[in-house]
Design a protein around this motif. Sequence first.
Motif, short mmCIF file in Angstrom:
data_model
loop_
_atom_site.label_atom_id
_atom_site.label_comp_id
_atom_site.label_asym_id
_atom_site.label_seq_id
_atom_site.Cartn_x
_atom_site.Cartn_y
_atom_site.Cartn_z
N LEU A 42 22.38 0.65 16.95
CA LEU A 42 21.41 1.44 17.70
C LEU A 42 20.56 0.43 18.46
N ASP A 43 20.87 0.26 19.74
CA ASP A 43 20.20 -0.77 20.54
C ASP A 43 19.07 -0.15 21.34
N THR A 44 17.85 -0.38 20.88
CA THR A 44 16.69 0.12 21.62
C THR A 44 16.08 -0.99 22.48
N SER A 45 16.76 -2.15 22.53
CA SER A 45 16.28 -3.26 23.35
C SER A 45 16.69 -3.08 24.81
N GLY A 46 17.69 -2.24 25.03
CA GLY A 46 18.20 -2.04 26.38
C GLY A 46 19.23 -3.06 26.81
N GLU A 47 19.55 -3.99 25.93
CA GLU A 47 20.50 -5.05 26.27
C GLU A 47 21.95 -4.59 26.21
N GLY A 48 22.26 -3.65 25.33
CA GLY A 48 23.64 -3.19 25.19
C GLY A 48 24.41 -4.00 24.16
N LEU A 49 25.58 -3.50 23.81
CA LEU A 49 26.41 -4.13 22.78
C LEU A 49 27.12 -5.36 23.34
N PRO A 51 29.63 -8.86 22.63
CA PRO A 51 30.78 -9.19 21.78
C PRO A 51 30.40 -9.81 20.44
N ASP A 52 29.36 -10.67 20.41
CA ASP A 52 28.96 -11.28 19.14
C ASP A 52 28.39 -10.24 18.18
N GLN A 53 27.70 -9.24 18.70
CA GLN A 53 27.17 -8.17 17.85
C GLN A 53 28.29 -7.27 17.35
N GLN A 54 29.28 -7.01 18.18
CA GLN A 54 30.45 -6.22 17.76
C GLN A 54 31.16 -6.92 16.60
N ARG A 55 31.28 -8.24 16.71
CA ARG A 55 31.91 -9.02 15.64
C ARG A 55 31.07 -8.97 14.37
N ARG A 56 29.75 -9.03 14.52
CA ARG A 56 28.87 -8.97 13.34
C ARG A 56 28.93 -7.60 12.66
N LEU A 57 29.05 -6.55 13.44
CA LEU A 57 29.19 -5.21 12.85
C LEU A 57 30.44 -5.16 11.98
N GLY A 107 38.98 12.29 0.73
CA GLY A 107 39.04 12.36 -0.73
C GLY A 107 37.94 11.57 -1.42
N ALA A 108 36.87 11.24 -0.69
CA ALA A 108 35.77 10.46 -1.26
C ALA A 108 34.68 11.38 -1.80
N ASP A 109 33.92 10.86 -2.76
CA ASP A 109 32.76 11.56 -3.31
C ASP A 109 31.52 11.29 -2.49
N LEU A 110 31.47 10.09 -1.87
CA LEU A 110 30.29 9.64 -1.15
C LEU A 110 30.68 9.08 0.22
N ALA A 111 29.73 9.11 1.13
CA ALA A 111 29.87 8.48 2.44
C ALA A 111 28.77 7.44 2.58
N LEU A 112 29.12 6.28 3.12
CA LEU A 112 28.12 5.24 3.38
C LEU A 112 28.09 4.99 4.88
N VAL A 113 26.94 5.27 5.48
CA VAL A 113 26.74 5.07 6.92
C VAL A 113 25.77 3.91 7.09
N THR A 114 26.19 2.91 7.86
CA THR A 114 25.39 1.71 8.10
C THR A 114 25.00 1.64 9.56
N VAL A 115 23.71 1.44 9.81
CA VAL A 115 23.22 1.32 11.18
C VAL A 115 22.38 0.05 11.28
N VAL A 116 22.70 -0.74 12.30
CA VAL A 116 21.87 -1.90 12.63
C VAL A 116 21.08 -1.50 13.87
N GLN A 117 19.76 -1.49 13.74
CA GLN A 117 18.91 -1.17 14.88
C GLN A 117 18.38 -2.48 15.46
N LYS A 118 18.61 -2.63 16.75
CA LYS A 118 18.15 -3.83 17.44
C LYS A 118 16.99 -3.47 18.35
N VAL A 119 15.81 -3.97 18.02
CA VAL A 119 14.63 -3.77 18.85
C VAL A 119 14.58 -4.88 19.89
#
Length: 175
Positions: A42-49, A51-57, A107-119
């Motif tokens: 979630l990029d609120t910096s306005g910079e956009g995604l 390639p290095d951030q895509q790799r880190r995700l 077939g899972a019991d739980l869902a894990l959602v991960t968000v990296v917010q970049k200010v």
Amino acid sequence: MRSTRRAAWRPPILALVPAALLLAAAPARAEDRIAVFDPGLLDTSGEGLRPDQQRRLAMIGDELRQALAASGRYVVVDVAPQRARLAEGPALRGCGPCAAAAARTLGADLALVTVVQKVSNLILSITLSVLEAAPSEARRAVYSAEIRGNTDESWQRGLRWLLRHRLLAPAGGPR
């Protein structure tokens, strides 16, 4: 004068060591099947995604799956069968029912959602949301860590802190 009172029998301490070793070596029983969805930015910096951030995700997604599987507390479910469908829909960070439904389909019991917010390149946060897949779709937990710096090291340190002190913290441990 000698005491006639007898001491209670105690087993030699060395006799207890093999039993303790067996208990320590027993693998933890995996309780919940968990679908660990690909982390999103979630990029609120306005910079956009970038390639290095895509790799880190991808890096923190892989580390999350490995750590949860290695913990013995979870069986990590492969999310690949739902990946294409989820890419077409709304972002999971804003659609808890979408994540819960996809986890249920897998077939899972739980869902894990991960968000990296970049200010900015200095201020980021990592948020882990654990949702029940069925039937309630309720949030079981939400954990967040603020990180400083947009580097591999800062992302890994933030995720490892969340794993150690929140998601995989010992029962009764720090929260």
